[in-house]
Design a protein around this motif. Structure first.
Motif, PDB file in Angstrom:
ATOM      1  N   GLN A 187     -11.970  -8.663  -5.773  1.00 30.23           N
ATOM      2  CA  GLN A 187     -11.449  -7.614  -4.894  1.00 30.23           C
ATOM      3  C   GLN A 187     -12.224  -7.540  -3.578  1.00 30.23           C
ATOM      4  N   ILE A 211     -10.653 -10.176  -1.375  1.00 26.25           N
ATOM      5  CA  ILE A 211      -9.366  -9.704  -0.871  1.00 26.25           C
ATOM      6  C   ILE A 211      -9.594  -8.729   0.274  1.00 26.25           C
ATOM      7  N   VAL A 248      -4.098 -10.963   4.103  1.00 28.60           N
ATOM      8  CA  VAL A 248      -3.324 -10.435   2.972  1.00 28.60           C
ATOM      9  C   VAL A 248      -2.195  -9.549   3.492  1.00 28.60           C
ATOM     10  N   ARG A 249      -2.508  -8.674   4.439  1.00 25.88           N
ATOM     11  CA  ARG A 249      -1.492  -7.785   5.015  1.00 25.88           C
ATOM     12  C   ARG A 249      -0.392  -8.613   5.684  1.00 25.88           C
ATOM     13  N   ILE A 281       2.709 -10.701  -5.171  1.00 20.25           N
ATOM     14  CA  ILE A 281       1.332 -10.731  -5.671  1.00 20.25           C
ATOM     15  C   ILE A 281       1.372 -10.789  -7.188  1.00 20.25           C
ATOM     16  N   LYS A 304      -5.918  -3.578  -7.499  1.00 23.34           N
ATOM     17  CA  LYS A 304      -4.817  -2.676  -7.146  1.00 23.34           C
ATOM     18  C   LYS A 304      -5.255  -1.679  -6.069  1.00 23.34           C
ATOM     19  N   VAL A 339      -5.644  -3.628  -2.690  1.00 16.02           N
ATOM     20  CA  VAL A 339      -4.332  -3.973  -2.131  1.00 16.02           C
ATOM     21  C   VAL A 339      -3.638  -2.718  -1.626  1.00 16.02           C
ATOM     22  N   VAL A 379       1.269   0.150  -3.495  1.00 18.20           N
ATOM     23  CA  VAL A 379       1.418  -0.808  -4.590  1.00 18.20           C
ATOM     24  C   VAL A 379       2.559  -0.402  -5.515  1.00 18.20           C
ATOM     25  N   TYR A 422       4.755  -7.093  -6.987  1.00 14.25           N
ATOM     26  CA  TYR A 422       3.391  -6.949  -7.516  1.00 14.25           C
ATOM     27  C   TYR A 422       3.505  -6.960  -9.024  1.00 14.25           C
TER      28      TYR A 422
END
Length: 165
Positions: free
Chosen positions: A104, A107, A114-115, A124, A137, A140, A151, A160
């Motif tokens: 994480q 990320i 990622v965005r 995902i 989670k 993200v 999410v 997701y």
């Protein structure tokens, strides 16, 4: 924990187990970007998804282990997939040897990318332990909030997916 338990079994010992199918846990078709996230042995099915990415759809893997010397599962295979473009990106985290120690964290460090992938419709897939999945989670969710989504909305849209234990 499970590997240690199995390693300590003696010849003739028996264990009870079961398989819990999750047939919907697979990348979407159509060439959208795929973000694969896992830790430890959770990489198994993710490596399989990459192996089958013959269409060379954009696929980025975020994966975490403890130590790169002993735990970097599938390293030679993943390097081949980077070269042949079945895998477009690889970010690893090793909790015993790095400052950004968990998947994480990687990320979060890569939030802009990622965005961007999520804006482009990325799906995902998260595979591994509950604690890792909960941390992923949250990260993200923080990344997508500026997009006006969360999410839970990604889950409802099938963008997701989790396969956690």
């Amino acid at each position: 924990m499970c590997s240690g338990f199995l390693h300590n079994l003696k010849a003739g010992d028996r264990i009870r187990g079961f398989i819990q199918a999750n047939p919907d846990f697979r990348p979407a078709k159509g060439g959208i970007p795929i973000i694969l996230i896992g830790a430890g042995a959770g990489i198994g099915p993710l490596a399989g998804f990459i192996r089958k990415n013959n269409a060379r759809c954009p696929m980025h893997l975020y994966w975490g282990g403890r130590d790169p010397q002993s735990d970097f599962l599938y390293q030679p295979e993943l390097n081949r997939y980077l070269k042949d473009q079945r895998l477009s990106g690889l970010s690893t985290a090793f909790s015993r040897t790095q400052r950004s120690a968990y998947v994480q964290d990687k990320i979060s460090d890569d939030a802009q990318n990622v965005r961007y992938m999520i804006e482009k419709g990325a799906q995902i897939l998260v595979r591994g332990g509950h604690d890792m999945a909960a941390g992923v989670k949250q990260v993200v969710n923080d990344i997508v909030l500026p997009l006006g989504i969360d999410v839970d909305q990604l889950i409802l849209k099938g963008r997701y997916l989790e396969d956690v234990y």
